[in-house]
Design a protein around this motif. Structure first.
Motif, PDB file in Angstrom:
ATOM      1  N   ARG A 137       0.823  -1.205   0.000  1.00  0.00           N
ATOM      2  CA  ARG A 137       0.000   0.000   0.000  1.00  0.00           C
ATOM      3  C   ARG A 137       0.861   1.261   0.000  1.00  0.00           C
ATOM      4  NH1 ARG A 137      -3.674   2.359  -0.183  1.00  0.00           N
ATOM      5  NH2 ARG A 137      -4.722   2.729   1.791  1.00  0.00           N
ATOM      6  N   GLU A 138       2.037   1.192   0.647  1.00  0.00           N
ATOM      7  CA  GLU A 138       2.909   2.357   0.756  1.00  0.00           C
ATOM      8  C   GLU A 138       3.887   2.461  -0.408  1.00  0.00           C
ATOM      9  OE1 GLU A 138       4.702   1.679   4.528  1.00  0.00           O
ATOM     10  OE2 GLU A 138       3.050   2.579   5.675  1.00  0.00           O
ATOM     11  N   SER A 139       3.909   1.464  -1.273  1.00  0.00           N
ATOM     12  CA  SER A 139       4.844   1.471  -2.390  1.00  0.00           C
ATOM     13  C   SER A 139       4.382   2.432  -3.471  1.00  0.00           C
ATOM     14  CB  SER A 139       4.976   0.066  -2.983  1.00  0.00           C
ATOM     15  OG  SER A 139       3.815  -0.280  -3.723  1.00  0.00           O
ATOM     16  N   CYS A 140       5.192   2.576  -4.521  1.00  0.00           N
ATOM     17  CA  CYS A 140       4.829   3.473  -5.622  1.00  0.00           C
ATOM     18  C   CYS A 140       3.778   2.860  -6.532  1.00  0.00           C
ATOM     19  CB  CYS A 140       6.073   3.820  -6.437  1.00  0.00           C
ATOM     20  SG  CYS A 140       6.750   2.424  -7.370  1.00  0.00           S
ATOM     21  N   SER A 141       3.542   1.553  -6.434  1.00  0.00           N
ATOM     22  CA  SER A 141       2.679   0.854  -7.386  1.00  0.00           C
ATOM     23  C   SER A 141       1.200   1.130  -7.134  1.00  0.00           C
ATOM     24  CB  SER A 141       2.929  -0.654  -7.321  1.00  0.00           C
ATOM     25  OG  SER A 141       4.266  -0.952  -7.653  1.00  0.00           O
ATOM     26  N   LEU A 142       0.440   1.147  -8.228  1.00  0.00           N
ATOM     27  CA  LEU A 142      -1.000   1.368  -8.158  1.00  0.00           C
ATOM     28  C   LEU A 142      -1.782   0.072  -8.038  1.00  0.00           C
ATOM     29  CD1 LEU A 142      -1.262   4.090 -10.950  1.00  0.00           C
ATOM     30  CD2 LEU A 142      -0.983   4.427  -8.484  1.00  0.00           C
ATOM     31  N   PHE A 143      -1.228  -1.021  -8.584  1.00  0.00           N
ATOM     32  CA  PHE A 143      -1.863  -2.334  -8.533  1.00  0.00           C
ATOM     33  C   PHE A 143      -0.826  -3.389  -8.169  1.00  0.00           C
ATOM     34  CE2 PHE A 143      -4.350   0.024 -11.681  1.00  0.00           C
ATOM     35  CZ  PHE A 143      -5.659  -0.253 -11.315  1.00  0.00           C
ATOM     36  N   VAL A 144      -1.314  -4.537  -7.698  1.00  0.00           N
ATOM     37  CA  VAL A 144      -0.478  -5.721  -7.550  1.00  0.00           C
ATOM     38  C   VAL A 144      -1.303  -6.907  -8.045  1.00  0.00           C
ATOM     39  CG1 VAL A 144      -1.210  -6.272  -5.176  1.00  0.00           C
ATOM     40  CG2 VAL A 144       1.028  -7.037  -6.008  1.00  0.00           C
ATOM     41  N   ARG A 145      -0.633  -7.876  -8.634  1.00  0.00           N
ATOM     42  CA  ARG A 145      -1.280  -9.118  -9.034  1.00  0.00           C
ATOM     43  C   ARG A 145      -0.288 -10.252  -8.819  1.00  0.00           C
ATOM     44  NH1 ARG A 145      -0.371 -10.717 -14.791  1.00  0.00           N
ATOM     45  NH2 ARG A 145      -2.425 -11.645 -14.800  1.00  0.00           N
ATOM     46  N   LYS A 146      -0.791 -11.453  -8.512  1.00  0.00           N
ATOM     47  CA  LYS A 146      -2.160 -11.899  -8.661  1.00  0.00           C
ATOM     48  C   LYS A 146      -2.797 -12.105  -7.291  1.00  0.00           C
ATOM     49  CE  LYS A 146      -1.530 -14.522 -12.981  1.00  0.00           C
ATOM     50  NZ  LYS A 146      -1.711 -15.880 -13.556  1.00  0.00           N
ATOM     51  N   ALA A 147      -4.152 -11.966  -7.275  1.00  0.00           N
ATOM     52  CA  ALA A 147      -4.933 -12.266  -6.089  1.00  0.00           C
ATOM     53  C   ALA A 147      -6.312 -12.699  -6.545  1.00  0.00           C
ATOM     54  CB  ALA A 147      -5.022 -11.064  -5.167  1.00  0.00           C
ATOM     55  N   THR A 148      -7.036 -13.349  -5.668  1.00  0.00           N
ATOM     56  CA  THR A 148      -8.396 -13.788  -5.957  1.00  0.00           C
ATOM     57  C   THR A 148      -9.307 -13.317  -4.824  1.00  0.00           C
ATOM     58  OG1 THR A 148      -8.319 -15.891  -4.742  1.00  0.00           O
ATOM     59  CG2 THR A 148      -7.396 -15.876  -6.978  1.00  0.00           C
ATOM     60  N   PRO A 149     -10.626 -13.350  -5.022  1.00  0.00           N
ATOM     61  CA  PRO A 149     -11.534 -12.955  -3.936  1.00  0.00           C
ATOM     62  C   PRO A 149     -11.379 -13.821  -2.691  1.00  0.00           C
ATOM     63  CG  PRO A 149     -12.693 -12.928  -6.024  1.00  0.00           C
ATOM     64  CD  PRO A 149     -11.355 -13.551  -6.295  1.00  0.00           C
ATOM     65  N   GLN A 150     -10.783 -14.998  -2.843  1.00  0.00           N
ATOM     66  CA  GLN A 150     -10.555 -15.877  -1.691  1.00  0.00           C
ATOM     67  C   GLN A 150      -9.259 -15.545  -0.947  1.00  0.00           C
ATOM     68  OE1 GLN A 150     -11.500 -17.245  -4.881  1.00  0.00           O
ATOM     69  NE2 GLN A 150     -13.575 -16.965  -4.051  1.00  0.00           N
ATOM     70  N   SER A 151      -8.443 -14.656  -1.493  1.00  0.00           N
ATOM     71  CA  SER A 151      -7.194 -14.280  -0.841  1.00  0.00           C
ATOM     72  C   SER A 151      -7.480 -13.531   0.457  1.00  0.00           C
ATOM     73  CB  SER A 151      -6.361 -13.390  -1.769  1.00  0.00           C
ATOM     74  OG  SER A 151      -6.054 -14.052  -2.980  1.00  0.00           O
ATOM     75  N   THR A 152      -6.552 -13.650   1.408  1.00  0.00           N
ATOM     76  CA  THR A 152      -6.744 -13.010   2.707  1.00  0.00           C
ATOM     77  C   THR A 152      -5.537 -12.157   3.082  1.00  0.00           C
ATOM     78  OG1 THR A 152      -5.777 -14.891   3.907  1.00  0.00           O
ATOM     79  CG2 THR A 152      -8.164 -14.934   3.516  1.00  0.00           C
ATOM     80  N   VAL A 153      -5.771 -11.248   4.016  1.00  0.00           N
ATOM     81  CA  VAL A 153      -4.710 -10.451   4.635  1.00  0.00           C
ATOM     82  C   VAL A 153      -4.815 -10.675   6.133  1.00  0.00           C
ATOM     83  CG1 VAL A 153      -3.773  -8.150   5.036  1.00  0.00           C
ATOM     84  CG2 VAL A 153      -4.784  -8.717   2.816  1.00  0.00           C
ATOM     85  N   ASP A 154      -3.838 -11.349   6.686  1.00  0.00           N
ATOM     86  CA  ASP A 154      -3.885 -11.718   8.111  1.00  0.00           C
ATOM     87  C   ASP A 154      -5.208 -12.384   8.476  1.00  0.00           C
ATOM     88  OD1 ASP A 154      -1.331 -10.945   8.706  1.00  0.00           O
ATOM     89  OD2 ASP A 154      -1.881  -9.039   9.646  1.00  0.00           O
ATOM     90  N   GLY A 155      -5.686 -13.245   7.564  1.00  0.00           N
ATOM     91  CA  GLY A 155      -6.893 -14.014   7.828  1.00  0.00           C
ATOM     92  C   GLY A 155      -8.188 -13.337   7.428  1.00  0.00           C
ATOM     93  N   GLN A 156      -8.157 -12.058   7.081  1.00  0.00           N
ATOM     94  CA  GLN A 156      -9.366 -11.347   6.663  1.00  0.00           C
ATOM     95  C   GLN A 156      -9.477 -11.348   5.139  1.00  0.00           C
ATOM     96  OE1 GLN A 156     -10.225  -7.540   8.745  1.00  0.00           O
ATOM     97  NE2 GLN A 156      -8.221  -7.817   9.692  1.00  0.00           N
ATOM     98  N   PRO A 157     -10.687 -11.442   4.585  1.00  0.00           N
ATOM     99  CA  PRO A 157     -10.840 -11.401   3.125  1.00  0.00           C
ATOM    100  C   PRO A 157     -10.205 -10.144   2.551  1.00  0.00           C
ATOM    101  CG  PRO A 157     -12.895 -12.043   4.164  1.00  0.00           C
ATOM    102  CD  PRO A 157     -11.982 -11.618   5.277  1.00  0.00           C
ATOM    103  N   ILE A 158      -9.402 -10.314   1.517  1.00  0.00           N
ATOM    104  CA  ILE A 158      -8.657  -9.180   0.972  1.00  0.00           C
ATOM    105  C   ILE A 158      -9.581  -8.107   0.414  1.00  0.00           C
ATOM    106  CG2 ILE A 158      -8.368 -10.104  -1.376  1.00  0.00           C
ATOM    107  CD1 ILE A 158      -5.444  -9.050  -1.220  1.00  0.00           C
ATOM    108  N   MET A 159     -10.721  -8.509  -0.147  1.00  0.00           N
ATOM    109  CA  MET A 159     -11.653  -7.521  -0.685  1.00  0.00           C
ATOM    110  C   MET A 159     -12.239  -6.665   0.433  1.00  0.00           C
ATOM    111  SD  MET A 159     -14.393  -7.954  -3.752  1.00  0.00           S
ATOM    112  CE  MET A 159     -15.021  -9.515  -3.163  1.00  0.00           C
ATOM    113  N   GLN A 160     -12.457  -7.271   1.585  1.00  0.00           N
ATOM    114  CA  GLN A 160     -12.980  -6.532   2.733  1.00  0.00           C
ATOM    115  C   GLN A 160     -11.946  -5.531   3.244  1.00  0.00           C
ATOM    116  OE1 GLN A 160     -14.710  -8.984   5.877  1.00  0.00           O
ATOM    117  NE2 GLN A 160     -13.815  -7.642   7.432  1.00  0.00           N
ATOM    118  N   VAL A 161     -10.698  -5.944   3.288  1.00  0.00           N
ATOM    119  CA  VAL A 161      -9.628  -5.063   3.750  1.00  0.00           C
ATOM    120  C   VAL A 161      -9.454  -3.884   2.793  1.00  0.00           C
ATOM    121  CG1 VAL A 161      -7.155  -4.910   4.248  1.00  0.00           C
ATOM    122  CG2 VAL A 161      -8.442  -6.942   4.942  1.00  0.00           C
TER     123      VAL A 161
END
Length: 377
Positions: free
Chosen positions: A324-348
């Motif tokens: 989030r703090e990097s210069c990049s606008l996007f990152v790939r790859k991820a899916t709706p099932q991906s998580t961030v510290d156990g939370q759904p990535i889309m929710q985060v």
């Protein structure tokens, strides 16, 4: 120093004039010192001098550039700027979606686009499946005419997306979005970042970065003027002519996916000594290994094929914060099932991006029930 070291220094000394340093992490192409500029063809074809000039430039720049890091994230954000200065931010940023049969992150994109200034963005969608599922897309978009595509061969899709975007004279430039892209910044930030410089931005190859940065990706940002050039060149057989050149094919092409290098080389062909191009990871950050990541192999399954980027499944919170703090606008790859510290990535992402975007957008309303609106083009 051994003989090998002396040879390397001699090569660097000979090639360094092709690129000039403009900052700690940025290099600008210096055309006035090129030995080949005076004899360049003005008829936009690949003559011997043009090819030698281009090869020299591309071999020199990655050797002399520094690999700087973002001040906050520590991730690499080297910027090789071949030319193109700042410009006034105006017009629309095109969001060019390249999808299979649906939009996996539709709830997030519905909120982001529908709560953005309609005079600042335009969306276009291409589906590789002729009969896609579109019912979950609730924002207005242009349906792009179908073009055949397959892995490593999406250039016809790219051209059709350009053609669709060019129909709106207010579009200043466009960025590609696949179904495995996840946004790291708000749309307001994306527009400000991409439209504030008069140049297209290509993502350098991360598989062989030190030797062949010219193996650029089609997942990039392209300014309007360059969309027009590429559509015209491709329609006139420019891709076939370029790839049929034996010298160019041997020295410049990444054999696996030639179409991914075509836009970059075609633009250099037309722009001559006044390029408007940058190579950096601003449009997209992709990983083929866990180098520089917080938790490494625990964040993604082991890849079966090296040519495929990593798919984040269980992203570490610190990695997410650095991205989030990097210069990049996007990152790939991820899916709706991906998580961030156990939370759904889309929710985060919704919590972080929408909170910031709504703060700058008075009169926010919930739009999840809005119907799909398609412009047939």
């Amino acid at each position: 120093m051994g003989s090998t070291g002396r040879v390397v220094l001699a090569v660097l000394a000979a090639l360094q004039p092709v690129c000039a340093r403009t900052g700690s992490n940025t290099f600008r192409f210096n055309s006035s010192t090129s030995n080949h500029g005076a004899s360049l063809s003005k008829h936009h074809h690949w003559g011997p001098e043009r090819i030698k000039y281009l090869v020299d430039m591309q071999q020199a720049c990655p050797m002399v550039r520094s690999f700087g890091a973002d001040a906050k994230s520590g991730f690499d954000c080297t910027r090789t700027v071949l030319g193109g200065g700042p410009r006034k931010v105006e017009g629309k940023l095109g969001l060019m979606f390249m999808l299979a049969d649906s939009l996996p992150f539709a709830p997030l994109w519905n909120e982001l686009i529908n709560n953005a200034n309609k005079n600042h963005f335009r969306a276009a969608v291409h589906f590789s499946d002729p009969n896609p599922t579109t019912s979950n897309i609730k924002f207005t978009y242009d349906r792009v005419p179908h073009a055949p595509s397959k892995w490593c061969d999406v250039l016809p899709v790219v051209i059709n997306l350009f053609k669709t975007m060019l129909k709106d004279k207010a579009v200043t430039g466009g960025v590609f979005v696949t179904q495995t892209h996840i946004p790291l910044k708000t749309l307001v930030h994306m527009r400000q970042t991409l439209l504030s410089n008069d140049r297209s931005i290509y993502v350098p190859s991360t598989t062989n970065d030190s030797a062949k940065f010219y193996a650029v990706e089609t997942f990039s940002y392209t300014r309007r003027e360059d969309m027009e050039t590429l559509v015209e060149d491709y329609s006139g057989g420019g891709f076939d002519k370029m790839f049929s050149n034996p010298i160019l094919k041997e020295t410049l092409w990444w054999e696996m996916c030639p179409g991914e290098g075509y836009p970059f080389h075609a633009l250099l062909k037309y722009q001559d000594l006044n390029p408007h191009i940058e190579l950096s990871r601003i449009p997209l950050r992709v990983y083929w290994s866990d180098d520089g990541l917080e938790a490494g192999e625990f964040e993604f399954p082991k890849q079966k094929r090296l040519a495929h980027p990593l798919i984040f499944t269980h992203m570490h919170g610190t990695t997410f914060r650095k991205l989030r703090e990097s210069c990049s606008l996007f990152v790939r790859k991820a899916t709706p099932q991906s998580t961030v510290d156990g939370q759904p990535i889309m929710q985060v992402l919704a919590r972080e991006l929408l909170g910031r975007q709504r703060a700058s957008m008075p009169g926010h309303e919930t739009i999840s029930s809005r119907p799909e609106r398609v412009r047939n083009t």
